[in-house]
Design an enzyme around this catalytic site. Structure first.
Site, PDB file in Angstrom:
ATOM      1  N   HIS A 197       0.803  -1.238   0.000  1.00  0.00           N
ATOM      2  CA  HIS A 197       0.000   0.000   0.000  1.00  0.00           C
ATOM      3  C   HIS A 197       0.835   1.286   0.000  1.00  0.00           C
ATOM      4  O   HIS A 197       1.931   1.354   0.552  1.00  0.00           O
ATOM      5  CB  HIS A 197      -0.900   0.007   1.247  1.00  0.00           C
ATOM      6  CG  HIS A 197      -0.114   0.031   2.525  1.00  0.00           C
ATOM      7  ND1 HIS A 197       0.295   1.200   3.117  1.00  0.00           N
ATOM      8  CD2 HIS A 197       0.362  -0.973   3.284  1.00  0.00           C
ATOM      9  CE1 HIS A 197       0.982   0.902   4.200  1.00  0.00           C
ATOM     10  NE2 HIS A 197       1.045  -0.409   4.326  1.00  0.00           N
ATOM     11  N   ASP A 198       0.285   2.311  -0.603  1.00  0.00           N
ATOM     12  CA  ASP A 198       0.813   3.683  -0.530  1.00  0.00           C
ATOM     13  C   ASP A 198       2.226   3.830  -1.096  1.00  0.00           C
ATOM     14  O   ASP A 198       3.002   4.662  -0.612  1.00  0.00           O
ATOM     15  CB  ASP A 198       0.761   4.213   0.920  1.00  0.00           C
ATOM     16  CG  ASP A 198      -0.657   4.213   1.464  1.00  0.00           C
ATOM     17  OD1 ASP A 198      -1.511   4.871   0.843  1.00  0.00           O
ATOM     18  OD2 ASP A 198      -0.918   3.524   2.465  1.00  0.00           O
TER      19      ASP A 198
END
Ligand code: UDP
Length: 212
Positions: free
Chosen positions: A136-137
């Site tokens: 994620h991210d």
């Protein structure tokens, strides 16, 4: 056939990419290898054309996938194709996993078992080799290359032209304070990256340190 797709690079990388494109497009396009120095007239059932021959082909729609691991060559060929009006196609294995809000720019190669979780942005002509994941991210730049089994954990920024070797692991960064792999950096096979890597550096080992 009206549509022609070229796998640009008729060597190891290209021969791994062709079956992905065949699975995606065999019904709708003719598939060929394109190479500036073709190793044969045909490979694995597909003609090998020079770029000049590809340009001359009568197909109405022509696209390529840049299947060469060297990112500087990918960039050079991307510029050449763009200036000749040739578009790019993504090669994607059927079992690639993409969760929420994953943005991937043109020309990516996503090999079997590649996984993206959520809220990820990826630049042009990314290569994600077998079994690699991006958590994620993460933000990944243009012309980045992952060898097989790269473990890229969350909140990591990877700048343009970085190369991440087979089995390397990149530690998770923090929200607002990502771990950054700088432009053109090389992370060696099996390295365990625990902190940011400066642009152009070559790091190896566990924990990863500059190569001497
Ligand atoms: N190649 C090309 N144009 C270039 C540079 C390379 O067509 O400007 C071709 C080269 O002839 C070779 C392939 O790209 O067939 C690169 O193969 P290599 O084994 O070096 O790399 P890989 O397939 O592992 O990316």
């Amino acid at each position: 056939m009206a549509n022609l797709i070229g796998v640009y690079g008729a060597s190891g990388c290209g021969r791994g990419v062709m079956p992905l494109l065949r699975a995606q497009h065999a019904q709708s396009a003719e598939l060929v290898f394109v190479d500036d120095n073709p190793p044969a007239e045909a490979l694995n059932g597909h003609a090998c054309l020079t770029y000049a021959e590809f340009l001359k082909h009568s197909a109405g729609s022509k696209k390529v996938c840049l299947a060469i691991a060297n990112s500087a060559i990918r960039e050079k060929l991307a510029l050449r194709c763009t200036s000749d009006g040739i578009g790019f196609v993504q090669a994607r294995a059927h079992n690639v996993v993409e969760m929420d809000e994953v943005e991937i720019a043109e020309g990516a190669i996503l090999s079997p078992f590649v996984t993206f979780t959520s809220n990820i942005k990826i630049g042009k002509h990314f290569h994600a080799n077998l079994y690699s994941y991006v958590e994620h991210d993460c933000i990944i730049g243009n012309f980045v290359t992952f060898a097989p089994s790269v473990h890229c954990n969350g909140n990591v920024v990877i700048e343009d032209h970085a190369y991440i070797g087979t089995g390397a692991m990149i530690k998770q960064g923090l929200p607002g304070k990502p771990l950054v792999i700088g432009r053109g950096a090389v992370v060696g096979m099996g390295a365990v990256v625990t902190k940011s890597v400066p642009a152009g550096a070559v790091v190896v080992g566990n924990p990863a340190r500059p190569k001497v």
